[in-house]
Design a protein around this motif. Structure first.
Motif, PDB file in Angstrom:
ATOM      1  N   ASP A  46       0.776  -1.347   0.147  1.00 33.61           N
ATOM      2  CA  ASP A  46       0.092  -0.073   0.173  1.00 33.61           C
ATOM      3  C   ASP A  46       0.736   1.073  -0.101  1.00 33.61           C
ATOM      4  O   ASP A  46       0.500   2.276  -0.551  1.00 33.61           O
ATOM      5  CB  ASP A  46      -0.854   0.131   1.096  1.00 33.61           C
ATOM      6  CG  ASP A  46      -2.134  -1.001   1.223  1.00 33.61           C
ATOM      7  OD1 ASP A  46      -2.187  -1.323   0.008  1.00 33.61           O
ATOM      8  OD2 ASP A  46      -2.619  -1.423   2.219  1.00 33.61           O
ATOM      9  N   ALA A  47       1.946   1.076   0.686  1.00 31.32           N
ATOM     10  CA  ALA A  47       3.105   2.204   0.704  1.00 31.32           C
ATOM     11  C   ALA A  47       4.346   1.991   0.536  1.00 31.32           C
ATOM     12  O   ALA A  47       4.478   0.834   1.179  1.00 31.32           O
ATOM     13  CB  ALA A  47       2.303   3.166   1.987  1.00 31.32           C
ATOM     14  N   ALA A  48       5.172   2.613  -0.017  1.00 37.83           N
ATOM     15  CA  ALA A  48       6.516   2.328  -0.109  1.00 37.83           C
ATOM     16  C   ALA A  48       7.235   3.670  -0.220  1.00 37.83           C
ATOM     17  O   ALA A  48       6.689   4.632  -0.610  1.00 37.83           O
ATOM     18  CB  ALA A  48       6.736   1.093  -0.994  1.00 37.83           C
ATOM     19  N   ILE A  49       8.678   3.591  -0.091  1.00 39.81           N
ATOM     20  CA  ILE A  49       9.624   4.868  -0.487  1.00 39.81           C
ATOM     21  C   ILE A  49      10.957   4.087  -0.464  1.00 39.81           C
ATOM     22  O   ILE A  49      11.471   3.116   0.145  1.00 39.81           O
ATOM     23  CB  ILE A  49       9.430   5.870   0.740  1.00 39.81           C
ATOM     24  CG1 ILE A  49      10.212   7.044   0.216  1.00 39.81           C
ATOM     25  CG2 ILE A  49       9.925   5.214   1.932  1.00 39.81           C
ATOM     26  CD1 ILE A  49       9.860   8.192   1.095  1.00 39.81           C
ATOM     27  N   LEU A  50      11.789   4.690  -1.549  1.00 39.67           N
ATOM     28  CA  LEU A  50      13.264   4.467  -1.491  1.00 39.67           C
ATOM     29  C   LEU A  50      14.022   5.752  -1.642  1.00 39.67           C
ATOM     30  O   LEU A  50      13.340   6.678  -2.527  1.00 39.67           O
ATOM     31  CB  LEU A  50      13.295   3.779  -2.951  1.00 39.67           C
ATOM     32  CG  LEU A  50      14.749   3.449  -3.267  1.00 39.67           C
ATOM     33  CD1 LEU A  50      15.422   2.425  -2.073  1.00 39.67           C
ATOM     34  CD2 LEU A  50      14.783   2.973  -4.827  1.00 39.67           C
ATOM     35  N   ILE A  51      14.930   5.897  -0.684  1.00 39.23           N
ATOM     36  CA  ILE A  51      15.617   7.176  -0.697  1.00 39.23           C
ATOM     37  C   ILE A  51      16.955   6.981  -0.726  1.00 39.23           C
ATOM     38  O   ILE A  51      17.568   5.927  -0.396  1.00 39.23           O
ATOM     39  CB  ILE A  51      15.239   8.008   0.625  1.00 39.23           C
ATOM     40  CG1 ILE A  51      15.966   7.230   1.930  1.00 39.23           C
ATOM     41  CG2 ILE A  51      13.861   8.136   0.829  1.00 39.23           C
ATOM     42  CD1 ILE A  51      15.712   8.061   3.243  1.00 39.23           C
ATOM     43  N   ASP A  52      17.744   8.075  -1.002  1.00 40.91           N
ATOM     44  CA  ASP A  52      19.143   7.938  -1.045  1.00 40.91           C
ATOM     45  C   ASP A  52      19.479   7.959   0.422  1.00 40.91           C
ATOM     46  O   ASP A  52      19.199   9.015   1.048  1.00 40.91           O
ATOM     47  CB  ASP A  52      19.788   9.211  -1.930  1.00 40.91           C
ATOM     48  CG  ASP A  52      21.346   9.089  -1.900  1.00 40.91           C
ATOM     49  OD1 ASP A  52      21.732   9.276  -1.163  1.00 40.91           O
ATOM     50  OD2 ASP A  52      21.593   8.983  -2.989  1.00 40.91           O
ATOM     51  N   ALA A  53      20.245   7.441   0.866  1.00 41.69           N
ATOM     52  CA  ALA A  53      20.678   7.253   2.360  1.00 41.69           C
ATOM     53  C   ALA A  53      21.750   8.543   2.690  1.00 41.69           C
ATOM     54  O   ALA A  53      21.604   9.157   3.848  1.00 41.69           O
ATOM     55  CB  ALA A  53      21.454   5.981   2.860  1.00 41.69           C
ATOM     56  N   THR A  54      22.399   9.084   1.653  1.00 35.95           N
ATOM     57  CA  THR A  54      23.338  10.271   1.945  1.00 35.95           C
ATOM     58  C   THR A  54      22.559  11.582   1.745  1.00 35.95           C
ATOM     59  O   THR A  54      22.643  12.388   2.676  1.00 35.95           O
ATOM     60  CB  THR A  54      24.331  10.105   1.016  1.00 35.95           C
ATOM     61  OG1 THR A  54      25.103   8.857   0.957  1.00 35.95           O
ATOM     62  CG2 THR A  54      25.351  11.052   1.198  1.00 35.95           C
ATOM     63  N   THR A  55      21.970  11.745   0.842  1.00 41.52           N
ATOM     64  CA  THR A  55      21.228  12.928   0.635  1.00 41.52           C
ATOM     65  C   THR A  55      19.836  13.078   1.250  1.00 41.52           C
ATOM     66  O   THR A  55      19.152  14.208   1.212  1.00 41.52           O
ATOM     67  CB  THR A  55      21.018  13.220  -0.899  1.00 41.52           C
ATOM     68  OG1 THR A  55      20.200  12.223  -1.506  1.00 41.52           O
ATOM     69  CG2 THR A  55      22.643  13.186  -1.449  1.00 41.52           C
ATOM     70  N   GLY A  56      18.972  11.936   1.264  1.00 43.12           N
ATOM     71  CA  GLY A  56      17.525  11.869   1.796  1.00 43.12           C
ATOM     72  C   GLY A  56      16.687  12.093   0.325  1.00 43.12           C
ATOM     73  O   GLY A  56      15.414  11.936   0.476  1.00 43.12           O
ATOM     74  N   GLU A  57      17.225  12.192  -0.823  1.00 48.78           N
ATOM     75  CA  GLU A  57      16.389  12.361  -2.150  1.00 48.78           C
ATOM     76  C   GLU A  57      15.551  10.953  -2.257  1.00 48.78           C
ATOM     77  O   GLU A  57      15.975  10.037  -2.005  1.00 48.78           O
ATOM     78  CB  GLU A  57      17.376  12.351  -3.350  1.00 48.78           C
ATOM     79  CG  GLU A  57      16.715  12.429  -4.427  1.00 48.78           C
ATOM     80  CD  GLU A  57      17.488  12.639  -5.808  1.00 48.78           C
ATOM     81  OE1 GLU A  57      16.935  12.485  -6.756  1.00 48.78           O
ATOM     82  OE2 GLU A  57      18.849  12.083  -5.669  1.00 48.78           O
ATOM     83  N   ILE A  58      14.439  11.316  -2.548  1.00 54.50           N
ATOM     84  CA  ILE A  58      13.272  10.353  -2.517  1.00 54.50           C
ATOM     85  C   ILE A  58      13.509   9.897  -4.120  1.00 54.50           C
ATOM     86  O   ILE A  58      13.691  10.602  -5.268  1.00 54.50           O
ATOM     87  CB  ILE A  58      11.961  10.877  -2.522  1.00 54.50           C
ATOM     88  CG1 ILE A  58      11.716  11.357  -0.984  1.00 54.50           C
ATOM     89  CG2 ILE A  58      10.800   9.750  -3.000  1.00 54.50           C
ATOM     90  CD1 ILE A  58      10.365  12.073  -0.710  1.00 54.50           C
ATOM     91  N   LEU A  59      13.929   8.637  -4.377  1.00 51.99           N
ATOM     92  CA  LEU A  59      14.029   7.871  -5.930  1.00 51.99           C
ATOM     93  C   LEU A  59      12.538   7.333  -6.362  1.00 51.99           C
ATOM     94  O   LEU A  59      12.322   7.040  -7.368  1.00 51.99           O
ATOM     95  CB  LEU A  59      15.163   6.942  -5.551  1.00 51.99           C
ATOM     96  CG  LEU A  59      16.415   7.272  -5.054  1.00 51.99           C
ATOM     97  CD1 LEU A  59      17.636   6.423  -4.829  1.00 51.99           C
ATOM     98  CD2 LEU A  59      16.851   8.503  -5.914  1.00 51.99           C
TER      99      LEU A  59
END
Length: 193
Positions: A46-59
């Motif tokens: 239902d919900a998911a997120i993938l981020i860059d661990a260094t910058t926090g940018e949402i991928l």
């Protein structure tokens, strides 16, 4: 001690990846073609997120602010507070409440009332066996009670920017008032890593 901490951090990294909160350990610009392919992905979650661990940018994101019940990924915050508030060689003594307040049949490593483990051993029990009674023991060790620890978890989450998270226990056993979002858990996982 650095070698032990490295092993623990490696285990945490593997655990986070295995629960779909995957955070890449590298930082670079994602080519547009890759972003388009990622946007075409369909997840059953239902919900998911993938981020860059260094910058926090949402991928990648899918309903990142939707409230969900976190279950055992709650333990990411419990481990974060253990790292922030304990040394690995401290001794945790398990109370009757820590051991016997978990649901019968839920994940545990068979700790008995009065048994002692180091914080390091507790972290391995939490990471490798998702041990509910061990999370409870860590909670009592840090804040004196599981209730105070849950308040501490919620407060720390807010400090990290998690605005839609409320913890009522250290282990993630279901409660209507125990919730988070994929975005908030990504913030917590980023800080833990």
């Amino acid at each position: 001690m650095p070698r032990i901490r490295s092993r623990i951090l490696f285990t945490i990294s593997a655990a986070v990846i295995s629960i779909i909160m995957s955070i890449p350990a590298f930082s670079f610009t994602i080519p547009q073609e890759i972003k388009e392919k990622a946007d075409a992905l369909e997840l059953d979650a239902d919900a998911a997120i993938l981020i860059d661990a260094t910058t926090g940018e949402i991928l990648y994101e899918k309903n990142p602010y939707k409230k969900e019940y976190p279950a055992s990924i709650t333990k990411l915050m419990a481990m974060l507070l253990a790292f922030e508030n304990c040394s690995l060689d401290e001794t945790v003594t398990f109370s009757r409440n820590a051991v016997y307040s978990i649901e019968p049949g839920s994940s545990n490593i068979g700790i008995d009332q009065g048994e002692e483990l180091t914080v390091e051993q507790c972290l391995y029990g939490i990471m490798l066996q998702t041990a509910n009674e061990v999370s409870n023991g860590i909670a009592e060790h840090i804040d004196g009670s599981m209730e105070e620890f849950a308040k501490h978890m919620t407060q720390r989450a807010k400090e990290l920017g998690a605005q839609n998270t409320n913890f009522v226990n250290a282990n993630g056993l279901h409660d209507e008032n125990h919730y988070t979002t994929a975005y908030d858990m990504a913030l917590i996982a980023k800080e833990l890593l």
